[in-house]
Design a protein around this motif. Structure first.
Motif, PDB file in Angstrom:
ATOM      1  N   VAL A 144       7.278  -8.066   3.419  1.00  0.00           N
ATOM      2  CA  VAL A 144       7.907  -8.701   2.260  1.00  0.00           C
ATOM      3  C   VAL A 144       8.790  -9.862   2.699  1.00  0.00           C
ATOM      4  N   LEU A 145       8.555 -11.002   2.091  1.00  0.00           N
ATOM      5  CA  LEU A 145       9.349 -12.202   2.333  1.00  0.00           C
ATOM      6  C   LEU A 145      10.290 -12.441   1.148  1.00  0.00           C
ATOM      7  N   PRO A 146      11.318 -13.246   1.325  1.00  0.00           N
ATOM      8  CA  PRO A 146      12.193 -13.575   0.190  1.00  0.00           C
ATOM      9  C   PRO A 146      11.414 -14.226  -0.949  1.00  0.00           C
ATOM     10  N   GLY A 147      11.933 -14.084  -2.147  1.00  0.00           N
ATOM     11  CA  GLY A 147      11.256 -14.652  -3.304  1.00  0.00           C
ATOM     12  C   GLY A 147      11.105 -16.155  -3.247  1.00  0.00           C
TER      13      GLY A 147
ATOM     14  N   LYS B 133      17.425   3.090   0.426  1.00  0.00           N
ATOM     15  CA  LYS B 133      16.921   2.912  -0.939  1.00  0.00           C
ATOM     16  C   LYS B 133      15.436   3.244  -1.011  1.00  0.00           C
ATOM     17  N   LEU B 134      14.708   2.826   0.013  1.00  0.00           N
ATOM     18  CA  LEU B 134      13.272   3.094   0.052  1.00  0.00           C
ATOM     19  C   LEU B 134      13.001   4.586   0.082  1.00  0.00           C
ATOM     20  N   VAL B 135      13.732   5.298   0.930  1.00  0.00           N
ATOM     21  CA  VAL B 135      13.558   6.746   1.036  1.00  0.00           C
ATOM     22  C   VAL B 135      14.003   7.437  -0.239  1.00  0.00           C
ATOM     23  N   GLN B 136      15.126   6.992  -0.783  1.00  0.00           N
ATOM     24  CA  GLN B 136      15.699   7.616  -1.973  1.00  0.00           C
ATOM     25  C   GLN B 136      14.747   7.538  -3.164  1.00  0.00           C
ATOM     26  N   ALA B 137      14.031   6.414  -3.276  1.00  0.00           N
ATOM     27  CA  ALA B 137      13.161   6.198  -4.432  1.00  0.00           C
ATOM     28  C   ALA B 137      11.720   6.629  -4.196  1.00  0.00           C
ATOM     29  N   ALA B 138      11.401   7.001  -2.948  1.00  0.00           N
ATOM     30  CA  ALA B 138       9.997   7.245  -2.610  1.00  0.00           C
ATOM     31  C   ALA B 138       9.445   8.501  -3.274  1.00  0.00           C
ATOM     32  N   PRO B 139       8.285   8.404  -3.937  1.00  0.00           N
ATOM     33  CA  PRO B 139       7.615   9.585  -4.493  1.00  0.00           C
ATOM     34  C   PRO B 139       6.696  10.243  -3.468  1.00  0.00           C
TER      35      PRO B 139
ATOM     36  N   SER C 103     -11.931   0.784  14.505  1.00  0.00           N
ATOM     37  CA  SER C 103     -12.280   1.941  13.682  1.00  0.00           C
ATOM     38  C   SER C 103     -11.485   2.013  12.381  1.00  0.00           C
ATOM     39  N   LEU C 104     -10.636   1.028  12.129  1.00  0.00           N
ATOM     40  CA  LEU C 104      -9.758   1.093  10.966  1.00  0.00           C
ATOM     41  C   LEU C 104     -10.236   0.213   9.815  1.00  0.00           C
ATOM     42  N   THR C 105      -9.984   0.706   8.602  1.00  0.00           N
ATOM     43  CA  THR C 105     -10.151  -0.109   7.403  1.00  0.00           C
ATOM     44  C   THR C 105      -8.756  -0.601   7.031  1.00  0.00           C
ATOM     45  N   VAL C 106      -8.519  -1.909   7.169  1.00  0.00           N
ATOM     46  CA  VAL C 106      -7.169  -2.455   7.046  1.00  0.00           C
ATOM     47  C   VAL C 106      -7.075  -3.465   5.901  1.00  0.00           C
ATOM     48  N   GLU C 107      -5.993  -3.353   5.148  1.00  0.00           N
ATOM     49  CA  GLU C 107      -5.653  -4.340   4.115  1.00  0.00           C
ATOM     50  C   GLU C 107      -4.282  -4.900   4.447  1.00  0.00           C
ATOM     51  N   ILE C 108      -4.147  -6.213   4.379  1.00  0.00           N
ATOM     52  CA  ILE C 108      -2.864  -6.868   4.651  1.00  0.00           C
ATOM     53  C   ILE C 108      -2.299  -7.402   3.343  1.00  0.00           C
ATOM     54  N   VAL C 109      -1.031  -7.075   3.100  1.00  0.00           N
ATOM     55  CA  VAL C 109      -0.367  -7.528   1.880  1.00  0.00           C
ATOM     56  C   VAL C 109       0.930  -8.221   2.275  1.00  0.00           C
ATOM     57  N   VAL C 110       1.060  -9.496   1.929  1.00  0.00           N
ATOM     58  CA  VAL C 110       2.318 -10.219   2.109  1.00  0.00           C
ATOM     59  C   VAL C 110       2.862 -10.503   0.712  1.00  0.00           C
ATOM     60  N   ALA C 111       3.997  -9.890   0.405  1.00  0.00           N
ATOM     61  CA  ALA C 111       4.585 -10.023  -0.928  1.00  0.00           C
ATOM     62  C   ALA C 111       5.917 -10.759  -0.829  1.00  0.00           C
ATOM     63  N   CYS C 112       6.397 -11.239  -1.958  1.00  0.00           N
ATOM     64  CA  CYS C 112       7.686 -11.933  -2.022  1.00  0.00           C
ATOM     65  C   CYS C 112       8.554 -11.255  -3.080  1.00  0.00           C
ATOM     66  N   GLY C 113       9.815 -10.998  -2.741  1.00  0.00           N
ATOM     67  CA  GLY C 113      10.707 -10.380  -3.704  1.00  0.00           C
ATOM     68  C   GLY C 113      11.561  -9.289  -3.087  1.00  0.00           C
ATOM     69  N   ASP C 114      11.883  -8.299  -3.889  1.00  0.00           N
ATOM     70  CA  ASP C 114      12.714  -7.186  -3.434  1.00  0.00           C
ATOM     71  C   ASP C 114      11.905  -6.264  -2.524  1.00  0.00           C
ATOM     72  N   PRO C 115      12.365  -6.002  -1.290  1.00  0.00           N
ATOM     73  CA  PRO C 115      11.580  -5.201  -0.343  1.00  0.00           C
ATOM     74  C   PRO C 115      11.238  -3.812  -0.855  1.00  0.00           C
ATOM     75  N   VAL C 116      12.203  -3.118  -1.460  1.00  0.00           N
ATOM     76  CA  VAL C 116      11.953  -1.754  -1.931  1.00  0.00           C
ATOM     77  C   VAL C 116      10.880  -1.746  -3.013  1.00  0.00           C
ATOM     78  N   SER C 117      11.028  -2.619  -3.995  1.00  0.00           N
ATOM     79  CA  SER C 117      10.059  -2.663  -5.094  1.00  0.00           C
ATOM     80  C   SER C 117       8.671  -3.045  -4.601  1.00  0.00           C
ATOM     81  N   GLU C 118       8.606  -4.031  -3.721  1.00  0.00           N
ATOM     82  CA  GLU C 118       7.303  -4.514  -3.264  1.00  0.00           C
ATOM     83  C   GLU C 118       6.601  -3.495  -2.370  1.00  0.00           C
ATOM     84  N   VAL C 119       7.352  -2.816  -1.517  1.00  0.00           N
ATOM     85  CA  VAL C 119       6.733  -1.786  -0.671  1.00  0.00           C
ATOM     86  C   VAL C 119       6.212  -0.642  -1.530  1.00  0.00           C
ATOM     87  N   HIS C 120       7.015  -0.225  -2.504  1.00  0.00           N
ATOM     88  CA  HIS C 120       6.549   0.858  -3.386  1.00  0.00           C
ATOM     89  C   HIS C 120       5.344   0.427  -4.207  1.00  0.00           C
TER      90      HIS C 120
END
Length: 280
Positions: free
Chosen positions: A37-40, A115-121, A66-83
């Motif tokens: 995640v990068l800044p907005g 915050k990430l851990v606290q909100a993680a489902p 041997s891996l199936t990989v997807e790369i995601v580069v997002a911009c914004g709040d790290p917690v929200s974007e990771v979730h």
């Protein structure tokens, strides 16, 4: 385990989180989603550069073919974007690297990682150690809550061949003793711990019986030592390479203590941590 989401900011030991996530994905035949995640305010050139860096890091991993990989580069709040990324790829586990302290102010507020851990489902694996082998020794402080059962269950799935040791710190209250004539201040002493220890033994047996996923584990021997000290002693006697914790516990004074302990462990982890919310 079908899908793993690993979040990286490319700082410090971030490559350890990617290495552990790749190893786990290969072992379990899981898809791997790598999110950063990068800044907005990030520009297109910064996003492209981050994507290129992540691709280069992944291609250097021996598990890559041997891996199936997807790369995601997002911009914004790290917690929200990771979730958001973890939800979109239906991740069974989120893997992250350690938080980097930013001084006094940072010690007084919730960190991004907390915050990430606290909100993680879903369970969150905090990777701090170099990745040299599979997890062999797991330490599990438990309070007989659903969250702790979920954490131990997740640890068994994550490290099926590891030895898991359960710990339980018994909360024994103190009482004020009438001081002798001339004594300064109050004198306190622990009340008789036996009833509390006996009750903990019963709770442990009931907790294990109520959670079939924990079948085969030995019940913890309740100890009246404070939880942080109990973990410290257990680590000294037989070092663990993974500690699993319940992220959301029952209500009450003792469980708030465990919550504080979990936060302290996140900020200063002695080894890798696996933190899980209650199931359901």
């Amino acid at each position: 385990m079908d899908s793993i989401c690993v979040a990286t900011d490319l700082h410090g030991d971030a490559d350890r989180a990617l290495a552990r996530a790749a190893r786990l994905a290969q072992r379990h035949g899981a898809r791997l989603c790598v999110v950063s995640v990068l800044p907005g305010t990030a520009q297109d050139a910064e996003i492209s550069a981050r994507e290129a860096t992540l691709k280069a890091m992944i291609s250097q991993r021996p598990e890559y073919p041997s891996l199936t990989v997807e790369i995601v580069v997002a911009c914004g709040d790290p917690v929200s974007e990771v979730h958001h990324a973890a939800t979109r790829c239906d991740a069974d586990l989120v893997v992250v690297g350690p938080h980097h302290q930013g001084g006094l102010l940072d010690s007084m507020r919730l960190t991004t990682l907390e915050k990430l851990v606290q909100a993680a489902p879903r369970p969150v694996l905090l990777v701090t150690a170099p990745v040299e082998a599979e997890y062999r020794e797991v330490l599990a402080p438990v309070d007989f809550s659903e969250a702790c059962a979920a954490a131990v269950t997740a640890a068994r799935a994550l490290a099926p061949t590891a030895e898991i040791r359960l710990l339980h710190a018994v909360g024994v209250p103190y009482q004020t003793v009438v001081a002798a004539p001339g004594a300064v201040g109050e004198i306190t002493q622990m009340v008789d711990p036996k009833p509390f220890v006996d009750d903990a033994v019963t709770q442990a047996q009931d907790w294990l019986a109520a959670n079939p996923a924990l079948r085969g584990l030995s019940a913890p021997e309740p100890d009246t030592v404070a939880l942080p000290r109990l973990v410290e002693l257990a680590m000294a006697a037989q070092p663990a390479d993974l500690i699993c914790l319940g992220g959301h516990t029952k209500q009450g004074i003792l469980d708030r203590m465990l919550g504080s302990f979990t936060a302290d462990m996140i900020r200063k982890p002695p080894c890798d941590l696996l933190i899980a919310p209650a199931a359901g």
